[in-house]
Scaffold this motif. Structure first.
Motif, PDB file in Angstrom:
ATOM      1  N   GLU A  49      22.555  96.204  79.570  1.00 34.07           N
ATOM      2  CA  GLU A  49      23.137  95.026  78.926  1.00 34.07           C
ATOM      3  C   GLU A  49      24.406  95.402  78.168  1.00 34.07           C
ATOM      4  O   GLU A  49      24.449  96.405  77.467  1.00 34.07           O
ATOM      5  N   LEU A  50      25.404  94.556  78.297  1.00 40.85           N
ATOM      6  CA  LEU A  50      26.689  94.811  77.648  1.00 40.85           C
ATOM      7  C   LEU A  50      26.562  94.781  76.131  1.00 40.85           C
ATOM      8  O   LEU A  50      27.261  95.500  75.429  1.00 40.85           O
ATOM      9  N   GLY A  51      25.669  93.972  75.601  1.00 38.54           N
ATOM     10  CA  GLY A  51      25.476  93.880  74.154  1.00 38.54           C
ATOM     11  C   GLY A  51      24.993  95.188  73.544  1.00 38.54           C
ATOM     12  O   GLY A  51      25.203  95.445  72.354  1.00 38.54           O
ATOM     13  N   ALA A  52      24.375  96.029  74.336  1.00 42.28           N
ATOM     14  CA  ALA A  52      23.883  97.312  73.829  1.00 42.28           C
ATOM     15  C   ALA A  52      25.008  98.305  73.587  1.00 42.28           C
ATOM     16  O   ALA A  52      24.794  99.350  72.985  1.00 42.28           O
ATOM     17  N   MET A  53      26.198  97.994  74.019  1.00 45.95           N
ATOM     18  CA  MET A  53      27.344  98.897  73.872  1.00 45.95           C
ATOM     19  C   MET A  53      27.749  99.088  72.415  1.00 45.95           C
ATOM     20  O   MET A  53      28.378 100.077  72.065  1.00 45.95           O
ATOM     21  N   ASP A  55      25.967  99.905  69.927  1.00 46.72           N
ATOM     22  CA  ASP A  55      25.284 101.046  69.330  1.00 46.72           C
ATOM     23  C   ASP A  55      25.549 102.298  70.172  1.00 46.72           C
ATOM     24  O   ASP A  55      25.122 102.382  71.316  1.00 46.72           O
ATOM     25  N   PRO A  56      26.243 103.283  69.607  1.00 47.21           N
ATOM     26  CA  PRO A  56      26.591 104.486  70.376  1.00 47.21           C
ATOM     27  C   PRO A  56      25.368 105.260  70.880  1.00 47.21           C
ATOM     28  O   PRO A  56      25.473 106.014  71.835  1.00 47.21           O
ATOM     29  N   ARG A  57      24.215 105.059  70.274  1.00 47.39           N
ATOM     30  CA  ARG A  57      23.013 105.756  70.742  1.00 47.39           C
ATOM     31  C   ARG A  57      22.612 105.277  72.129  1.00 47.39           C
ATOM     32  O   ARG A  57      21.894 105.977  72.835  1.00 47.39           O
ATOM     33  N   ASN A  58      23.072 104.129  72.522  1.00 46.09           N
ATOM     34  CA  ASN A  58      22.726 103.580  73.832  1.00 46.09           C
ATOM     35  C   ASN A  58      23.725 103.962  74.928  1.00 46.09           C
ATOM     36  O   ASN A  58      23.583 103.533  76.069  1.00 46.09           O
ATOM     37  N   TRP A  59      24.723 104.735  74.589  1.00 51.80           N
ATOM     38  CA  TRP A  59      25.774 105.064  75.549  1.00 51.80           C
ATOM     39  C   TRP A  59      25.357 106.137  76.550  1.00 51.80           C
ATOM     40  O   TRP A  59      25.945 106.238  77.633  1.00 51.80           O
ATOM     41  N   ALA A  60      24.365 106.939  76.232  1.00 51.21           N
ATOM     42  CA  ALA A  60      24.029 108.097  77.071  1.00 51.21           C
ATOM     43  C   ALA A  60      23.609 107.688  78.484  1.00 51.21           C
ATOM     44  O   ALA A  60      24.115 108.244  79.470  1.00 51.21           O
ATOM     45  N   ARG A  61      22.695 106.747  78.597  1.00 54.19           N
ATOM     46  CA  ARG A  61      22.196 106.368  79.920  1.00 54.19           C
ATOM     47  C   ARG A  61      23.296 105.822  80.827  1.00 54.19           C
ATOM     48  O   ARG A  61      23.406 106.237  81.987  1.00 54.19           O
ATOM     49  N   PRO A  62      24.115 104.875  80.352  1.00 52.90           N
ATOM     50  CA  PRO A  62      25.167 104.394  81.256  1.00 52.90           C
ATOM     51  C   PRO A  62      26.200 105.466  81.598  1.00 52.90           C
ATOM     52  O   PRO A  62      26.713 105.505  82.719  1.00 52.90           O
ATOM     53  N   VAL A  63      26.505 106.344  80.651  1.00 57.24           N
ATOM     54  CA  VAL A  63      27.476 107.416  80.928  1.00 57.24           C
ATOM     55  C   VAL A  63      26.922 108.348  81.998  1.00 57.24           C
ATOM     56  O   VAL A  63      27.627 108.728  82.940  1.00 57.24           O
ATOM     57  N   VAL A  64      25.646 108.706  81.866  1.00 54.90           N
ATOM     58  CA  VAL A  64      25.022 109.570  82.872  1.00 54.90           C
ATOM     59  C   VAL A  64      24.955 108.849  84.217  1.00 54.90           C
ATOM     60  O   VAL A  64      25.216 109.452  85.266  1.00 54.90           O
ATOM     61  N   ALA A  65      24.629 107.561  84.206  1.00 55.00           N
ATOM     62  CA  ALA A  65      24.567 106.792  85.455  1.00 55.00           C
ATOM     63  C   ALA A  65      25.928 106.753  86.139  1.00 55.00           C
ATOM     64  O   ALA A  65      26.016 106.892  87.364  1.00 55.00           O
TER      65      ALA A  65
END
Length: 116
Positions: A49-53, A55-65
């Protein structure tokens, strides 16, 4: 050292360092693994979800993906372009080879992008 022994060692070294072709199934397995990684990365990004952006703690999964999807996609493109070149069995050199390779890579990227 005697000559027959040196000749035997030379024969043994030639046999030991003879090129070995990988099994035919290796390319198929590698292609299917890369395809699966690309699809999994795309699914991960689609479910994010774009709204999760915020919070920097949520960045790991999309960056890895993105990293895994990009690397697997690039590997898939390279593997398929090389396979096409081998099937054609024509020997191109220089600029013509570069043009054909870029064209084939572009077409393969288009196919991957349209699929997702």
């Amino acid at each position: 050292m005697s000559d027959p022994m040196a000749a035997d060692i030379e024969v043994l070294l030639r046999q030991a360092f003879r090129p070995v072709d990988p099994p035919e199934s290796l390319a198929t397995r590698l292609e299917s693994t890369l395809q699966e990684l690309t699809e999994l990365a795309a699914e991960e990004l689609e479910s994010w979800e774009l709204g999760a952006m915020r919070d920097p703690r949520n960045w790991a999964r999309p960056v890895v993906a993105v990293a895994v999807g990009t690397a697997a996609g690039a590997g898939l493109v390279i593997l398929r372009v090389r396979s096409q070149h081998r099937k054609q069995r024509k020997h191109f050199h220089g600029l013509e080879l570069a043009e054909r390779t870029l064209r084939a890579a572009r077409d393969e990227v288009k196919r991957l992008v349209v699929r997702h």
